[in-house]
Design an enzyme around this catalytic site. Structure first.
Site, PDB file in Angstrom:
ATOM      1  N   PHE A 181     -29.252 -19.860  38.098  1.00  0.00           N
ATOM      2  CA  PHE A 181     -30.444 -19.096  37.709  1.00  0.00           C
ATOM      3  C   PHE A 181     -30.102 -17.860  36.887  1.00  0.00           C
ATOM      4  O   PHE A 181     -30.942 -17.341  36.164  1.00  0.00           O
ATOM      5  CB  PHE A 181     -31.225 -18.655  38.971  1.00  0.00           C
ATOM      6  CG  PHE A 181     -30.646 -17.422  39.624  1.00  0.00           C
ATOM      7  CD1 PHE A 181     -30.985 -16.150  39.186  1.00  0.00           C
ATOM      8  CD2 PHE A 181     -29.721 -17.517  40.667  1.00  0.00           C
ATOM      9  CE1 PHE A 181     -30.435 -15.012  39.767  1.00  0.00           C
ATOM     10  CE2 PHE A 181     -29.168 -16.393  41.253  1.00  0.00           C
ATOM     11  CZ  PHE A 181     -29.522 -15.140  40.787  1.00  0.00           C
ATOM     12  N   LYS A 197     -29.976 -30.141  33.874  1.00  0.00           N
ATOM     13  CA  LYS A 197     -30.706 -29.901  35.133  1.00  0.00           C
ATOM     14  C   LYS A 197     -30.567 -28.399  35.392  1.00  0.00           C
ATOM     15  O   LYS A 197     -29.595 -27.928  35.957  1.00  0.00           O
ATOM     16  CB  LYS A 197     -30.049 -30.723  36.261  1.00  0.00           C
ATOM     17  CG  LYS A 197     -30.927 -31.046  37.449  1.00  0.00           C
ATOM     18  CD  LYS A 197     -31.559 -29.866  38.145  1.00  0.00           C
ATOM     19  CE  LYS A 197     -30.625 -29.073  39.007  1.00  0.00           C
ATOM     20  NZ  LYS A 197     -31.249 -27.813  39.506  1.00  0.00           N
ATOM     21  N   GLU A 215     -33.899 -24.364  39.396  1.00  0.00           N
ATOM     22  CA  GLU A 215     -35.330 -24.477  39.676  1.00  0.00           C
ATOM     23  C   GLU A 215     -36.000 -23.101  39.817  1.00  0.00           C
ATOM     24  O   GLU A 215     -37.213 -23.006  39.927  1.00  0.00           O
ATOM     25  CB  GLU A 215     -35.569 -25.339  40.928  1.00  0.00           C
ATOM     26  CG  GLU A 215     -34.952 -24.835  42.223  1.00  0.00           C
ATOM     27  CD  GLU A 215     -33.489 -25.253  42.421  1.00  0.00           C
ATOM     28  OE1 GLU A 215     -32.706 -25.141  41.459  1.00  0.00           O
ATOM     29  OE2 GLU A 215     -33.121 -25.655  43.540  1.00  0.00           O
ATOM     30  N   ARG A 216     -35.176 -22.020  39.790  1.00  0.00           N
ATOM     31  CA  ARG A 216     -35.759 -20.670  39.909  1.00  0.00           C
ATOM     32  C   ARG A 216     -36.377 -20.201  38.592  1.00  0.00           C
ATOM     33  O   ARG A 216     -37.351 -19.488  38.583  1.00  0.00           O
ATOM     34  CB  ARG A 216     -34.679 -19.657  40.292  1.00  0.00           C
ATOM     35  CG  ARG A 216     -33.794 -20.073  41.419  1.00  0.00           C
ATOM     36  CD  ARG A 216     -34.107 -19.303  42.674  1.00  0.00           C
ATOM     37  NE  ARG A 216     -33.298 -19.793  43.765  1.00  0.00           N
ATOM     38  CZ  ARG A 216     -33.667 -20.774  44.599  1.00  0.00           C
ATOM     39  NH1 ARG A 216     -34.854 -21.343  44.484  1.00  0.00           N
ATOM     40  NH2 ARG A 216     -32.867 -21.166  45.560  1.00  0.00           N
ATOM     41  N   SER A 262     -22.695 -21.462  42.506  1.00  0.00           N
ATOM     42  CA  SER A 262     -21.921 -20.905  43.621  1.00  0.00           C
ATOM     43  C   SER A 262     -20.757 -21.836  43.986  1.00  0.00           C
ATOM     44  O   SER A 262     -20.794 -23.040  43.722  1.00  0.00           O
ATOM     45  CB  SER A 262     -22.839 -20.679  44.819  1.00  0.00           C
ATOM     46  OG  SER A 262     -23.411 -21.913  45.200  1.00  0.00           O
ATOM     47  N   CYS A 278     -21.900 -13.247  37.276  1.00  0.00           N
ATOM     48  CA  CYS A 278     -20.617 -13.720  37.816  1.00  0.00           C
ATOM     49  C   CYS A 278     -19.481 -12.853  37.306  1.00  0.00           C
ATOM     50  O   CYS A 278     -18.378 -12.915  37.819  1.00  0.00           O
ATOM     51  CB  CYS A 278     -20.380 -15.166  37.430  1.00  0.00           C
ATOM     52  SG  CYS A 278     -20.113 -15.352  35.672  1.00  0.00           S
ATOM     53  N   GLU A 296     -19.320 -13.003  48.241  1.00  0.00           N
ATOM     54  CA  GLU A 296     -20.004 -12.586  47.014  1.00  0.00           C
ATOM     55  C   GLU A 296     -21.403 -12.118  47.416  1.00  0.00           C
ATOM     56  O   GLU A 296     -22.172 -12.896  47.989  1.00  0.00           O
ATOM     57  CB  GLU A 296     -20.097 -13.792  46.066  1.00  0.00           C
ATOM     58  CG  GLU A 296     -20.756 -13.451  44.757  1.00  0.00           C
ATOM     59  CD  GLU A 296     -20.845 -14.659  43.815  1.00  0.00           C
ATOM     60  OE1 GLU A 296     -21.090 -15.787  44.284  1.00  0.00           O
ATOM     61  OE2 GLU A 296     -20.683 -14.455  42.597  1.00  0.00           O
TER      62      GLU A 296
HETATM   63  P1  NAD Z   1     -26.400 -22.258  43.106  1.00  0.00           P
HETATM   64  O1  NAD Z   1     -25.066 -22.811  43.407  1.00  0.00           O
HETATM   65  O2  NAD Z   1     -27.335 -21.984  44.226  1.00  0.00           O
HETATM   66  O3  NAD Z   1     -27.201 -23.218  42.105  1.00  0.00           O
HETATM   67  C1  NAD Z   1     -26.621 -23.687  40.909  1.00  0.00           C
HETATM   68  C2  NAD Z   1     -27.209 -25.045  40.577  1.00  0.00           C
HETATM   69  O4  NAD Z   1     -26.890 -25.956  41.620  1.00  0.00           O
HETATM   70  C3  NAD Z   1     -28.718 -25.046  40.441  1.00  0.00           C
HETATM   71  O5  NAD Z   1     -29.086 -25.857  39.349  1.00  0.00           O
HETATM   72  C4  NAD Z   1     -29.193 -25.650  41.754  1.00  0.00           C
HETATM   73  O6  NAD Z   1     -30.387 -26.360  41.631  1.00  0.00           O
HETATM   74  C5  NAD Z   1     -28.063 -26.574  42.142  1.00  0.00           C
HETATM   75  N1  NAD Z   1     -27.922 -26.720  43.598  1.00  0.00           N
HETATM   76  C6  NAD Z   1     -28.217 -25.792  44.541  1.00  0.00           C
HETATM   77  N2  NAD Z   1     -27.963 -26.289  45.769  1.00  0.00           N
HETATM   78  C7  NAD Z   1     -27.486 -27.535  45.598  1.00  0.00           C
HETATM   79  C8  NAD Z   1     -27.032 -28.547  46.501  1.00  0.00           C
HETATM   80  N3  NAD Z   1     -27.014 -28.363  47.809  1.00  0.00           N
HETATM   81  N4  NAD Z   1     -26.598 -29.709  45.977  1.00  0.00           N
HETATM   82  C9  NAD Z   1     -26.590 -29.911  44.645  1.00  0.00           C
HETATM   83  N5  NAD Z   1     -27.018 -28.979  43.753  1.00  0.00           N
HETATM   84  C10 NAD Z   1     -27.454 -27.810  44.218  1.00  0.00           C
HETATM   85  O7  NAD Z   1     -26.140 -20.917  42.248  1.00  0.00           O
HETATM   86  P2  NAD Z   1     -27.205 -19.856  41.742  1.00  0.00           P
HETATM   87  O8  NAD Z   1     -27.672 -19.049  42.909  1.00  0.00           O
HETATM   88  O9  NAD Z   1     -28.216 -20.482  40.855  1.00  0.00           O
HETATM   89  O10 NAD Z   1     -26.284 -18.953  40.804  1.00  0.00           O
HETATM   90  C11 NAD Z   1     -25.492 -17.902  41.278  1.00  0.00           C
HETATM   91  C12 NAD Z   1     -24.056 -18.322  41.482  1.00  0.00           C
HETATM   92  O11 NAD Z   1     -23.517 -18.813  40.261  1.00  0.00           O
HETATM   93  C13 NAD Z   1     -23.133 -17.168  41.876  1.00  0.00           C
HETATM   94  O12 NAD Z   1     -22.242 -17.619  42.850  1.00  0.00           O
HETATM   95  C14 NAD Z   1     -22.413 -16.824  40.594  1.00  0.00           C
HETATM   96  O13 NAD Z   1     -21.162 -16.201  40.769  1.00  0.00           O
HETATM   97  C15 NAD Z   1     -22.261 -18.186  40.000  1.00  0.00           C
HETATM   98  N6  NAD Z   1     -22.022 -18.122  38.568  1.00  0.00           N
HETATM   99  C16 NAD Z   1     -20.772 -18.424  38.124  1.00  0.00           C
HETATM  100  C17 NAD Z   1     -20.496 -18.353  36.777  1.00  0.00           C
HETATM  101  C18 NAD Z   1     -19.129 -18.694  36.256  1.00  0.00           C
HETATM  102  O14 NAD Z   1     -18.993 -18.930  35.058  1.00  0.00           O
HETATM  103  N7  NAD Z   1     -18.124 -18.766  37.093  1.00  0.00           N
HETATM  104  C19 NAD Z   1     -21.501 -17.979  35.869  1.00  0.00           C
HETATM  105  C20 NAD Z   1     -22.772 -17.695  36.373  1.00  0.00           C
HETATM  106  C21 NAD Z   1     -23.018 -17.772  37.725  1.00  0.00           C
END
Ligand code: NAD
Length: 499
Positions: A149, A173, A176-177, A226, A281, A384
């Protein structure tokens, strides 16, 4: 209430699964739209369309594909304000920060205009007697990406820019936020000349993600989010024989040496720690001053700066430093972790827990927090937080500070503030983190370099954007050819049977 769609085969398509997620305006706490959550069947439909459209796109010469990218840059600039507004409305970040989100994606598209050059293969003339050898980079076919998101414009473009420039079809994909900007981005790509079905957006949650992971046509999966989900997607995708790259969470340390300019360091920490409400991140979430005197002076400089921070809705324009966090659940999680910090004995120097904004009482705003005397065994250090919470861990020496950052399970970004070139050089050489800033707090590499962390911040080998992306989205094929002596040795005048 607005009902969002998928973007499949060049059309806005309503969801048919009957499942939806709420999309909030984080500043007011109101549900402003609902987004459909795709079923396996809806994903399969998009994959079939992509598979049918992709061969012709791959056969389009790279220069023509690059021209689509060129036009796309123009359209992104044309619609910059509209995109930034839609992004802020769903994410909560300030308008200039939202425009930065679009801009950093746009820069990767600019890089992709170089696809004809980047896709040029290798050639060895005379690898053996009469033998030539050449390698070419071919598109994978149908590729997919799952995005977080916190950068709803930049990260999708980091993925689909190179994927499309290489001749692939791409299914996005998004989170969804905040799904509206990804939908707008896909529509704009078609206006730029991309054939229908080559870039599609299928909204959803775990069900849509699993549909991607287990689909036999999809060749590669990119993920940013994450760490637990990154680990799941990497393991599952690889087990299905896909090419997978996953980028996870972070806990970025900034080391402040005794010789650093502490005003510069404090200013840098304010931007890097609290910008975008800490939902980056590459945010700095741990400050590591070296020496008690450095620590005392740093805290003294940070407190008034933090107290001056302006927190509010993006609609307040340039008058705001950061906005709300993305959901009520994110807010709860941040405040819960702050409480563990207090309970486990860290010193809460700036307490933002009672922060309230008149007229926006239901918004997901979190006041800025500053912890001092945090130790590595505390939850606020290990986890985090992804909020406006800066933790200070005091180190007795440079070696102790270095070891701290090296021992942390995450290794996305880090920074050192110093006036000493030798310390900076030693730090850059020895630290086990992917992106290093020397007197630069958020060292996000530009589009023509690559982006990626180490340790639990990454699963896979190739980084995002830059030359790595062109490797990730292509397969190498190597041809060895020998042409036996033919007509050039002289004409054949006698009528002979073929043998
Ligand atoms: P998230 O992991 O909750 O969601 C990311 C994606 O995964 C979304 O599209 C979501 O729909 C999907 N998802 C969520 N739960 C799932 C599940 N159980 N099974 C399959 N798919 C699922 O992350 P977020 O809250 O949207 O984003 C924040 C996180 O992203 C932080 O940890 C941040 O550090 C990380 N991030 C990392 C980078 C990088 O380049 N390393 C860049 C941006 C964000």
């Amino acid at each position: 209430m607005q009902e969002l769609t998928h973007y499949i085969g060049g059309e806005h398509v309503k969801g048919t699964s009957g499942r939806f997620a709420d999309v909030f305006n984080p500043a007011t706490g109101e549900v402003q739209a609902r987004v459909p959550l795709a079923s396996k069947e809806e994903m399969a439909k998009a994959v079939a369309i992509a598979a049918a459209a992709q061969p012709a796109w791959a056969a389009t010469n790279p220069q023509r594909r690059a021209r689509v990218m060129m036009k796309y840059v123009e359209l992104l600039n044309r619609d910059m304000d509209k995109l930034a507004e839609a992004l802020s409305r769903e994410h909560g970040k300030t308008l200039p920060d939202a425009a930065g989100d679009v801009q950093r994606g746009l820069e990767v598209i600019e890089y992709c205009i170089g696809a004809p050059q980047l896709l040029k293969g290798e050639y060895t003339d005379g690898a053996g007697p009469g033998i030539d050898m050449y390698s070419m980079r071919q598109a994978l076919g149908v590729t997919a990406g799952i995005t977080p998101f916190n950068f709803p414009a930049m990260i999708p473009m980091w993925m689909f820019g190179p994927a499309l420039a290489c001749g692939n079809a791409f299914i996005l994909k998004p989170s969804e936020r905040d799904p509206s900007v990804p939908l707008m981005l896909a529509e704009l790509m078609e206006e730029a000349g991309l054939p229908k079905g080559i870039l599609q957006v299928v909204n959803g949650d775990k069900e849509a993600v699993d549909a991607i992971l287990y689909d036999e046509t999809i060749q590669s999966v990119g993920f940013v989010g994450s760490t637990p989900i990154a680990e799941y997607i990497y393991g599952t995708g690889c087990a299905q024989g896909k090419r997978v790259q996953c980028f996870g969470g972070a806990k970025n340390h900034m080391i402040i040496m005794p010789d650093a300019d502490l005003d510069q360091a404090a200013d840098a920490l304010i931007g890097a720690g609290y910008g975008a409400a800490g939902e980056r991140c590459m945010a700095i979430s741990v400050a590591v001053p070296v020496g008690e005197e450095t620590a005392d002076k740093l805290i003294e400089k940070l407190v008034p700066r933090i107290e001056k921070l302006k927190v509010g809705p993006y609609t307040s324009g340039n008058d705001v430093d950061y906005g709300p966090v993305v959901t009520a659940a994110a807010k709860q999680n941040i405040l819960g972790l702050v409480q563990t910090g207090v309970d486990q004995g860290a010193e809460l120097v700036v307490d933002g827990r009672d922060f309230a904004l008149q007229g926006y009482e239901d918004g997901f705003f979190v006041g800025p927090h500053l912890f001092d005397r945090v130790s590595p065994d505390m939850d606020i250090y290990k986890k985090e937080i992804f909020g406006p919470v800066l933790c200070t861990v005091r180190a007795g020496s440079y070696e102790e500070a270095l070891k701290l950052a090296m021992d942390h399970e995450y290794g996305n970004g880090t920074a050192i503030f110093t006036r000493d070139g030798d310390s900076a050089r030693d730090f850059a050489n020895r630290i086990n983190v992917g992106m290093i800033g020397i007197n630069v707090p958020i060292p996000v590499p530009l589009a023509y370099h690559t982006f990626g962390g180490w340790k639990k911040s990454v699963f896979g080998d190739l980084n995002q954007h830059g030359p790595d992306a062109f490797k990730f989205y292509t397969r190498t094929k190597t041809v060895t050819s020998r042409w036996p002596s033919g007509i050039k040795d002289g004409g054949e005048f006698n009528f002979k049977p073929m043998d």
